[in-house]
Design an enzyme around this catalytic site. Structure first.
Site, PDB file in Angstrom:
ATOM      1  N   ASN A 167       0.651  -1.009   0.014  1.00 22.32           N
ATOM      2  CA  ASN A 167       0.152   0.030  -0.001  1.00 22.32           C
ATOM      3  C   ASN A 167       0.819   1.147  -0.004  1.00 22.32           C
ATOM      4  O   ASN A 167       0.318   2.414  -0.475  1.00 22.32           O
ATOM      5  CB  ASN A 167      -1.128  -0.066   1.095  1.00 22.32           C
ATOM      6  CG  ASN A 167      -0.447  -0.101   2.558  1.00 22.32           C
ATOM      7  OD1 ASN A 167       0.791  -0.611   2.486  1.00 22.32           O
ATOM      8  ND2 ASN A 167      -1.109   0.139   3.688  1.00 22.32           N
ATOM      9  N   GLU A 267       4.320  -3.489  12.256  1.00 19.43           N
ATOM     10  CA  GLU A 267       3.395  -2.638  12.192  1.00 19.43           C
ATOM     11  C   GLU A 267       2.220  -3.165  11.341  1.00 19.43           C
ATOM     12  O   GLU A 267       2.362  -3.378  10.149  1.00 19.43           O
ATOM     13  CB  GLU A 267       3.997  -1.271  11.418  1.00 19.43           C
ATOM     14  CG  GLU A 267       3.272  -0.193  11.515  1.00 19.43           C
ATOM     15  CD  GLU A 267       2.440   0.102  10.409  1.00 19.43           C
ATOM     16  OE1 GLU A 267       1.247  -0.208  10.293  1.00 19.43           O
ATOM     17  OE2 GLU A 267       2.984   0.804   9.480  1.00 19.43           O
ATOM     18  N   CYS A 301      -2.874   1.749   6.553  1.00 23.06           N
ATOM     19  CA  CYS A 301      -3.175   0.954   7.817  1.00 23.06           C
ATOM     20  C   CYS A 301      -3.784   1.889   9.008  1.00 23.06           C
ATOM     21  O   CYS A 301      -4.406   1.570  10.029  1.00 23.06           O
ATOM     22  CB  CYS A 301      -1.801   0.460   8.309  1.00 23.06           C
ATOM     23  SG  CYS A 301      -0.828   2.016   8.424  1.00 23.06           S
ATOM     24  N   GLU A 478       8.237   3.713  14.076  1.00 18.13           N
ATOM     25  CA  GLU A 478       9.032   3.985  12.858  1.00 18.13           C
ATOM     26  C   GLU A 478       8.797   5.342  12.921  1.00 18.13           C
ATOM     27  O   GLU A 478       7.978   6.109  13.056  1.00 18.13           O
ATOM     28  CB  GLU A 478       8.510   3.055  11.696  1.00 18.13           C
ATOM     29  CG  GLU A 478       8.569   1.639  11.778  1.00 18.13           C
ATOM     30  CD  GLU A 478       8.212   0.952  10.452  1.00 18.13           C
ATOM     31  OE1 GLU A 478       7.209   1.523   9.833  1.00 18.13           O
ATOM     32  OE2 GLU A 478       8.966   0.174   9.864  1.00 18.13           O
TER      33      GLU A 478
HETATM   34  N1  LIG Z   1      -0.611  -2.283   8.009  1.00 16.72           N
HETATM   35  C1  LIG Z   1      -0.428  -2.198   6.528  1.00 16.72           C
HETATM   36  O1  LIG Z   1       0.016  -1.154   6.221  1.00 16.72           O
HETATM   37  C2  LIG Z   1      -1.268  -3.258   5.831  1.00 16.72           C
HETATM   38  C3  LIG Z   1      -0.627  -3.632   4.342  1.00 16.72           C
HETATM   39  C4  LIG Z   1      -1.093  -4.339   3.883  1.00 16.72           C
HETATM   40  C5  LIG Z   1      -2.374  -5.281   4.195  1.00 16.72           C
HETATM   41  N2  LIG Z   1      -2.666  -4.943   5.499  1.00 16.72           N
HETATM   42  C6  LIG Z   1      -4.008  -5.592   5.919  1.00 16.72           C
HETATM   43  O2  LIG Z   1      -4.105  -6.961   5.469  1.00 16.72           O
HETATM   44  C7  LIG Z   1      -5.231  -7.243   4.647  1.00 16.72           C
HETATM   45  C8  LIG Z   1      -5.018  -8.151   3.731  1.00 16.72           C
HETATM   46  O3  LIG Z   1      -4.078  -7.957   2.845  1.00 16.72           O
HETATM   47  P1  LIG Z   1      -3.254  -9.102   2.226  1.00 16.72           P
HETATM   48  O4  LIG Z   1      -4.277  -9.944   1.202  1.00 16.72           O
HETATM   49  O5  LIG Z   1      -2.131  -8.343   1.034  1.00 16.72           O
HETATM   50  O6  LIG Z   1      -2.576  -9.729   3.346  1.00 16.72           O
HETATM   51  P2  LIG Z   1      -1.707 -10.961   3.478  1.00 16.72           P
HETATM   52  O7  LIG Z   1      -1.758 -11.146   4.979  1.00 16.72           O
HETATM   53  O8  LIG Z   1      -1.775 -11.903   2.467  1.00 16.72           O
HETATM   54  O9  LIG Z   1      -0.104 -10.075   3.142  1.00 16.72           O
HETATM   55  C9  LIG Z   1       0.045  -8.944   3.801  1.00 16.72           C
HETATM   56  C10 LIG Z   1       1.779  -8.775   3.549  1.00 16.72           C
HETATM   57  O10 LIG Z   1       2.569  -9.791   4.054  1.00 16.72           O
HETATM   58  C11 LIG Z   1       3.387 -10.496   3.074  1.00 16.72           C
HETATM   59  N3  LIG Z   1       3.266 -11.821   3.186  1.00 16.72           N
HETATM   60  C12 LIG Z   1       2.358 -12.866   3.163  1.00 16.72           C
HETATM   61  N4  LIG Z   1       2.800 -13.962   3.569  1.00 16.72           N
HETATM   62  C13 LIG Z   1       3.959 -13.726   4.349  1.00 16.72           C
HETATM   63  C14 LIG Z   1       4.593 -14.618   4.593  1.00 16.72           C
HETATM   64  N5  LIG Z   1       4.396 -16.122   5.268  1.00 16.72           N
HETATM   65  N6  LIG Z   1       6.080 -14.269   5.147  1.00 16.72           N
HETATM   66  C15 LIG Z   1       6.411 -13.031   4.548  1.00 16.72           C
HETATM   67  N7  LIG Z   1       5.586 -12.108   4.379  1.00 16.72           N
HETATM   68  C16 LIG Z   1       4.632 -12.599   3.976  1.00 16.72           C
HETATM   69  C17 LIG Z   1       2.586  -9.922   1.559  1.00 16.72           C
HETATM   70  O11 LIG Z   1       3.730  -9.905   0.457  1.00 16.72           O
HETATM   71  C18 LIG Z   1       1.987  -8.714   2.017  1.00 16.72           C
HETATM   72  O12 LIG Z   1       2.815  -7.709   1.708  1.00 16.72           O
HETATM   73  C19 LIG Z   1      -5.830  -5.964   4.380  1.00 16.72           C
HETATM   74  O13 LIG Z   1      -6.779  -6.015   4.057  1.00 16.72           O
HETATM   75  C20 LIG Z   1      -5.121  -5.182   5.397  1.00 16.72           C
HETATM   76  O14 LIG Z   1      -6.255  -5.188   6.565  1.00 16.72           O
HETATM   77  C21 LIG Z   1      -2.235  -4.053   6.279  1.00 16.72           C
HETATM   78  O1  LIG Z   2      -0.522   2.240   5.710  1.00 12.55           O
HETATM   79  C1  LIG Z   2       0.713   2.302   6.581  1.00 12.55           C
HETATM   80  C2  LIG Z   2       1.499   3.878   6.490  1.00 12.55           C
HETATM   81  C3  LIG Z   2       0.826   4.937   6.214  1.00 12.55           C
HETATM   82  C4  LIG Z   2       1.636   6.481   6.599  1.00 12.55           C
HETATM   83  O2  LIG Z   2       2.611   6.228   6.981  1.00 12.55           O
HETATM   84  O3  LIG Z   2       0.800   7.382   6.542  1.00 12.55           O
END
Ligand SMILES: NC(=O)c1ccc[n+]([C@@H]2O[C@H](COP(=O)([O-])OP(=O)(O)OC[C@H]3O[C@@H](n4cnc5c(N)ncnc54)[C@H](O)[C@@H]3O)[C@@H](O)[C@H]2O)c1
Ligand SMILES: O=CCCC(=O)O
Length: 499
Positions: A167, A267, A301, A478
């Site tokens: 994202n 995070e 996030c 961070e």
């Molecule tokens: N905190 C954030 O900024 C953030 C970012 C992405 C997704 N999300 C949340 O997760 C939900 C689902 O998103 P998604 O379908 O991409 O999630 P996901 O749980 O499949 O993957 C999330 C991230 O983790 C990485 N990942 C997945 N499996 C991994 C593993 N075994 N080891 C290391 N890295 C791994 C992926 O490359 C991706 O970047 C979103 O709807 C949101 O709620 C949050």
């Molecule tokens: O989604 C994570 C980071 C968002 C931000 O730094 O504004």
């Protein structure tokens, strides 16, 4: 308005597209059998943008070895020299901002204006950590034993694995890796498989800024993400792992890191309450809600996931918000009048639809939107900006981030009630409080179980402000002065001065 189709051919600085992973200063293909690859897809058009190496466990181990060897000399560089390289890297981001923004828009879907904003935001972490590198000070500790002198100093922890989400493909790289490199750590980057091109472009610029061979390694992977992640977690040569992404994956990585007891920064998911009190200024509340919810099409996030509006202002807020949302143009991020771009992958559309259906089932009213968009002449992952009123605690959105341009409004009566509702949640990352009453903003900010509170605004991003959460949103910070500490260890030295 411009709907001219843009592609990677429009990138002026072709060096920004190396098309390979980076190990020990070499741009390399996957060593897996058959040189496996994966496609990077434009979420607005579903066109294939690029084909990259699907790197595996053995590539990851090689990248860690390279970082481990490079650490032996990199840890001896001065903070000032590292600061210079960070500043140069930041300058290069500014010089290449248009190209970097286009790469990001094409692979992530966010608008070009937002992407350019993220490039500048990303560069700000490099400038910030350049200022912080020379601020790593130790202490002289007054000893209880008069025959001793005690001092402490801070040292880089070692090889840092930086796992970034899709994202914020640039800013999450610079927020993690800028801090690690400022501290004197060497790094292995694992960008998300959906958005690796931005990270590769950053690696090109970091190398040009002077970071030596082996200090930056980049593993590209989509379907092999689990084995790459596991290797980074279990490899004893990695001493620090920083991950931004879902709580589900964060928990898995923490388990996998337990055998080598790595220092962790996680995070993870949020479920930000956005609280509008009766005394709020309506224009402030609307501007903040639109920014907090629709930035990056709802995929941040800290997105406003639960919008709590006090009863006295609820109907008027819902009406004016809906009017504003009806005017938001949805389209490809490369079109200059687009406000809401596509979601980054198909799973996101399915999740948004599931949340809308669940809200309807529990009595919510969809007053605008509510469907994927198939009628805008593009094949991509578009979802209508959506407003739902009558949200209730038992709905799915109350427990999980929707991560899409869907805004659900909950009604509340008192300050005590909304604090309880907001804290009835197993994660705690961002939050927003909209009120003209300063005393109330303090009370509510102190009572919320979160890592960050925004008052009368809709964005929490600033390189000098610590970013992170509590509860299921993870731990570690961070940015801010704290961001560097995540990559440092304190050593104490006790000296016998008696003879
Ligand atoms: N905190 C954030 O900024 C953030 C970012 C992405 C997704 N999300 C949340 O997760 C939900 C689902 O998103 P998604 O379908 O991409 O999630 P996901 O749980 O499949 O993957 C999330 C991230 O983790 C990485 N990942 C997945 N499996 C991994 C593993 N075994 N080891 C290391 N890295 C791994 C992926 O490359 C991706 O970047 C979103 O709807 C949101 O709620 C949050
Ligand atoms: O989604 C994570 C980071 C968002 C931000 O730094 O504004």
């Amino acid at each position: 308005m411009s709907s001219q189709k843009k592609s990677l051919n429009d990138i002026k600085n072709k060096k920004l597209l190396p098309g390979k992973g980076l190990i020990n200063g070499e741009w390399v293909a996957s060593s897996a059998s058959g040189n496996s690859t994966f496609d990077v897809v434009d979420p607005a058009t579903l066109d294939v943008l690029a084909t990259l190496p699907e790197m595996d466990k053995s590539d990851t181990a090689k990248a860690v070895d390279a970082a481990y060897e490079a650490f032996k000399s990199f840890k001896k560089t001065t903070a000032r020299s590292r600061a210079r390289m960070l500043r140069k890297w930041s300058d290069l981001c500014h010089e290449n901002a248009d190209d970097l923004a286009l790469i990001m828009t094409l692979e992530n879907g966010k608008t070009l204006a937002e992407a350019k904003g993220e490039v500048i935001y990303g560069a700000s972490f490099l400038e910030w950590f350049a200022t912080q590198a020379e601020m790593v000070h130790g202490q002289v500790v007054p000893p209880a034993n008069l025959n001793q002198r005690i001092v402490t100093f801070k040292q880089p922890i070692g090889v840092a694995a930086c796992l970034a989400p899709w994202n914020f493909p640039v800013a999450m790289i610079t927020r993690k890796c800028g801090a690690a490199l400022a501290a004197g750590c060497t790094t292995v980057w694992k960008p998300a498989g959906e958005t690796p091109l931005s990270a590769l472009a950053q690696a090109v610029l970091a190398e040009e800024a002077g970071f030596p061979k082996g200090s930056i390694n980049v593993i590209t992977s989509l379907t092999t993400v689990a084995e790459v992640g596991e290797e980074l977690c279990k490899n004893p040569k990695v001493h620090k792992l920083s991950f931004t992404g879902s709580t589900r994956v964060g928990k898995l990585l923490m388990q996998q890191c337990s055998s080598t007891l790595k220092k962790l920064s996680l995070e993870l998911g949020g479920n930000s309450p956005f609280i509008v009190f009766d005394d709020a200024k309506m224009s402030t509340a609307l501007d903040a809600a639109i920014l907090a919810k629709f930035r990056n099409s709802g995929q941040t996030c800290v997105t406003a996931n639960r919008v709590f509006v006090q009863a006295g202002i609820y109907d008027e807020f819902a009406k004016q918000l809906t009017e504003r949302i009806k005017k938001l143009k949805v389209g490809a991020g490369t079109d200059s009048d687009t406000f809401v771009g596509p979601l980054t992958h198909e799973r996101a559309v399915e999740k948004a639809m599931a949340h809308v259906e669940d809200a309807k089932k529990h009595g919510g009213q969809v007053v605008y939107g509510g469907e994927p968009m198939g009628d805008i002449g593009l094949k991509g992952y578009f979802f209508q900006p959506t407003v739902i009123t009558g949200m209730k605690q038992e709905m799915l959105t109350t427990r999980e981030e929707t991560f899409a341009p869907v805004i659900g409004l909950y009604k509340f009566d008192t300050e005590e009630e909304v604090i309880e509702l907001a804290n009835d949640c197993d994660v705690g990352l961002g939050s927003f409080v909209i009120t003209e009453n300063m005393a109330r903003s303090w009370r509510v900010a102190e009572a919320l179980e979160v890592g960050m509170v925004g008052v009368n605004l809709g964005m929490l991003s600033a390189c000098e402000s610590p970013f992170g959460g509590v509860k299921g949103s993870g731990f570690g910070r961070e940015g801010g002065t704290q961001g560097l500490d995540e990559y440092l260890v304190v050593k104490s030295m006790l000296i016998n001065v008696a003879n």
